[in-house]
Design an enzyme around this catalytic site. Structure first.
Site, PDB file in Angstrom:
ATOM      1  N   ASN A   1      72.468  74.809  28.557  1.00 29.68           N
ATOM      2  CA  ASN A   1      72.823  73.573  29.238  1.00 29.68           C
ATOM      3  C   ASN A   1      71.856  72.466  28.795  1.00 29.68           C
ATOM      4  OD1 ASN A   1      73.978  71.813  31.257  1.00 29.68           O
ATOM      5  ND2 ASN A   1      74.446  73.625  32.487  1.00 29.68           N
ATOM      6  N   THR A   2      71.906  71.334  29.466  1.00 28.81           N
ATOM      7  CA  THR A   2      71.012  70.223  29.136  1.00 28.81           C
ATOM      8  C   THR A   2      69.584  70.518  29.594  1.00 28.81           C
ATOM      9  OG1 THR A   2      71.561  69.115  31.224  1.00 28.81           O
ATOM     10  CG2 THR A   2      72.885  68.553  29.285  1.00 28.81           C
TER      11      THR A   2
ATOM     12  N   LYS B   1      86.327  67.469  32.833  1.00 30.35           N
ATOM     13  CA  LYS B   1      85.964  68.168  34.057  1.00 30.35           C
ATOM     14  C   LYS B   1      87.176  68.624  34.854  1.00 30.35           C
ATOM     15  CE  LYS B   1      81.667  65.515  34.569  1.00 30.35           C
ATOM     16  NZ  LYS B   1      80.702  66.623  34.476  1.00 30.35           N
TER      17      LYS B   1
ATOM     18  N   GLY C   1      72.987  70.217  20.536  1.00 30.42           N
ATOM     19  CA  GLY C   1      72.620  69.506  19.325  1.00 30.42           C
ATOM     20  C   GLY C   1      73.454  69.806  18.103  1.00 30.42           C
TER      21      GLY C   1
ATOM     22  N   THR D   1      82.787  71.181  34.687  1.00 28.36           N
ATOM     23  CA  THR D   1      82.628  72.116  35.784  1.00 28.36           C
ATOM     24  C   THR D   1      83.480  71.687  36.981  1.00 28.36           C
ATOM     25  OG1 THR D   1      80.403  72.712  35.086  1.00 28.36           O
ATOM     26  CG2 THR D   1      80.931  73.086  37.392  1.00 28.36           C
TER      27      THR D   1
ATOM     28  N   ASN E   1      72.588  62.614  31.192  1.00 32.77           N
ATOM     29  CA  ASN E   1      73.545  62.486  32.287  1.00 32.77           C
ATOM     30  C   ASN E   1      72.971  63.061  33.572  1.00 32.77           C
ATOM     31  OD1 ASN E   1      75.275  64.862  33.568  1.00 32.77           O
ATOM     32  ND2 ASN E   1      74.653  65.538  31.507  1.00 32.77           N
ATOM     33  N   ARG E   2      73.357  62.445  34.658  1.00 32.23           N
ATOM     34  CA  ARG E   2      73.087  62.980  35.988  1.00 32.23           C
ATOM     35  C   ARG E   2      74.371  62.848  36.822  1.00 32.23           C
ATOM     36  NH1 ARG E   2      69.192  58.481  35.931  1.00 32.23           N
ATOM     37  NH2 ARG E   2      70.076  56.651  36.989  1.00 32.23           N
ATOM     38  N   MET E   3      75.466  63.311  36.230  1.00 26.95           N
ATOM     39  CA  MET E   3      76.785  63.135  36.827  1.00 26.95           C
ATOM     40  C   MET E   3      76.904  63.802  38.189  1.00 26.95           C
ATOM     41  SD  MET E   3      78.222  61.270  34.504  1.00 26.95           S
ATOM     42  CE  MET E   3      79.961  61.274  34.917  1.00 26.95           C
ATOM     43  N   GLY E   4      76.419  65.037  38.307  1.00 23.84           N
ATOM     44  CA  GLY E   4      76.464  65.700  39.598  1.00 23.84           C
ATOM     45  C   GLY E   4      77.788  66.357  39.921  1.00 23.84           C
ATOM     46  N   PHE E   5      78.425  66.989  38.942  1.00 26.48           N
ATOM     47  CA  PHE E   5      79.673  67.726  39.170  1.00 26.48           C
ATOM     48  C   PHE E   5      80.739  66.853  39.838  1.00 26.48           C
ATOM     49  CE2 PHE E   5      77.683  72.296  39.474  1.00 26.48           C
ATOM     50  CZ  PHE E   5      77.410  72.262  38.122  1.00 26.48           C
TER      51      PHE E   5
ATOM     52  N   LYS F   1      76.126  80.359  32.007  1.00 26.98           N
ATOM     53  CA  LYS F   1      75.502  79.282  31.245  1.00 26.98           C
ATOM     54  C   LYS F   1      74.071  79.093  31.714  1.00 26.98           C
ATOM     55  CE  LYS F   1      76.525  74.803  29.201  1.00 26.98           C
ATOM     56  NZ  LYS F   1      77.560  73.775  29.015  1.00 26.98           N
TER      57      LYS F   1
ATOM     58  N   SER G   1      73.042  73.530  35.640  1.00 29.46           N
ATOM     59  CA  SER G   1      73.001  72.073  35.591  1.00 29.46           C
ATOM     60  C   SER G   1      71.777  71.578  36.358  1.00 29.46           C
ATOM     61  CB  SER G   1      74.266  71.479  36.227  1.00 29.46           C
ATOM     62  OG  SER G   1      74.112  70.075  36.404  1.00 29.46           O
TER      63      SER G   1
END
Length: 353
Positions: A236-237, A65, A287, A85, A110-114, A207, A172
């Protein structure tokens, strides 16, 4: 693969996911990661959006990142690497835990949140980087105080001189309201402002989320074409959960990546190819873990592919294996140019889900 990497990967997989990632990044910054100095087979070479690639296999955004390990990543055999990002201001991201392995499924949620250190630090690192493969900068907006029509152009001004291409992340699922920016009106306003801010910007990609409707995807395609955007990254996811997931963390909220995303993302890629009719470059992600996966993305319409989850599980040997198997498949098919297979099976793959 270097012996150190071979020993480290099983150890890292036993650690909590985010801690393992942090240690891997430290190892790469210290120069302890594997290198792949072997030249790529000529059959894998391609030129896309005016950029030359010795192979079409890139690293997707999200792994690095803050652009802290790009030197090491560029030496692992990737054809290109995308950092970010990155947001205008530093932010901590969402509360932990926020990264979950579904090893049985070859997947990650993931739920990283930038979470990132902000664009100033990001740009300083890019400025010192000597690039030996194309490097992309993936840009996004902060969770609080965001003004997308201001922030994306400002980010572009900063990273445009330092990157080979720029990706606009409006997909995202972990920043509230971000996916609303994929709507025709909002996306048009953002892209118009970016074009006005930096008329001579490097290739710009958007994206896209895999959860868009067919009409939503068509609107994105036409908006991108209308504003002179180079292409799309699909996808994206996903916030969906395909049936049959076995991992204990399958019910966690966040974006799902890895093997269960393959069919959904590949079908959307094929639809985008048919809609774009040669007007956009397409990068397939979601994938990809084998040469067969990469080939399927290419036949669905991808000019390039990206990996993420398979790389986090398998390390640099995954990249080498994908390239080796892809080159073998192309030679077996008598293909001289990778581009000759792009979109070859898009019609059938568009009906994949």
């Amino acid at each position: 693969m270097a012996p150190l990497t071979a020993l480290a990967m099983p150890v890292l997989r036993r650690l909590e996911a985010e801690r393992a990632h942090r240690l891997a990044m430290i190892a790469m910054r210290l120069g302890l990661a594997a290198e792949n100095p072997a030249a790529d087979p000529p059959v894998l070479a391609t030129t896309v959006a005016g950029l030359a690639f010795t192979n079409p296999v890139g690293l997707a955004a999200g792994f690095d990142k803050d652009a802290v390990a790009l030197r090491a990543l560029m030496r692992m055999g990737f054809g290109f690497v995308e950092a970010g990002t990155v947001t205008p201001r530093p932010q901590a991201g969402n509360p932990r835990p926020r990264l979950f392995r579904l090893a049985e499924d070859g997947a990650v949620i993931n739920r990283m949140g930038f979470n990132n250190a902000g664009v100033t630090a990001f740009a300083a690192r890019l400025a010192m980087l000597r690039r030996n493969v194309p490097v992309g900068a993936n840009i996004g907006v902060n969770k609080e105080g965001a003004e997308p029509e201001r922030d994306y152009p400002d980010l572009l001004r900063i990273v445009a001189p330092l990157a080979d291409y720029v990706t606009v992340n409006v997909s995202s699922p972990n920043t509230p309201g971000l996916r609303d920016l994929q709507s025709e009106a909002r996306l048009a306003a953002i892209l118009s402002a970016m074009r006005a801010a930096v008329p001579d910007a490097p290739p710009i990609f958007v994206k896209v989320a895999p959860d868009l409707s067919v009409a939503g995807l068509e609107a994105v395609v036409e908006t991108a074409v209308a504003h002179g955007i180079a292409g799309l990254i699909l996808t994206n996811t996903t916030i969906s959960r395909p049936p049959g997931l076995r991992g204990a963390a399958a019910t966690e909220t966040g974006g799902l990546s890895g093997r269960p995303l393959f069919d959904l993302s590949t079908a959307m890629l094929a639809r985008a190819f048919l809609m774009a009719k040669g007007r956009l470059v397409l990068i397939g992600v979601g994938g990809v873990g084998t040469g067969a996966d990469a080939l399927a993305k290419i036949k669905a319409g991808a000019d390039l592919v990206q990996v993420y989850t398979a790389f986090t599980y398998g390390g640099p040997q995954v990249v080498a294996r994908i390239k080796r198997d892809l080159a073998g498949a192309l030679k077996a098919a008598g293909v001289v140019r990778l581009a000759d297979l792009v979109g070859a099976e898009a019609v059938s793959m568009a009906r994949g889900v």
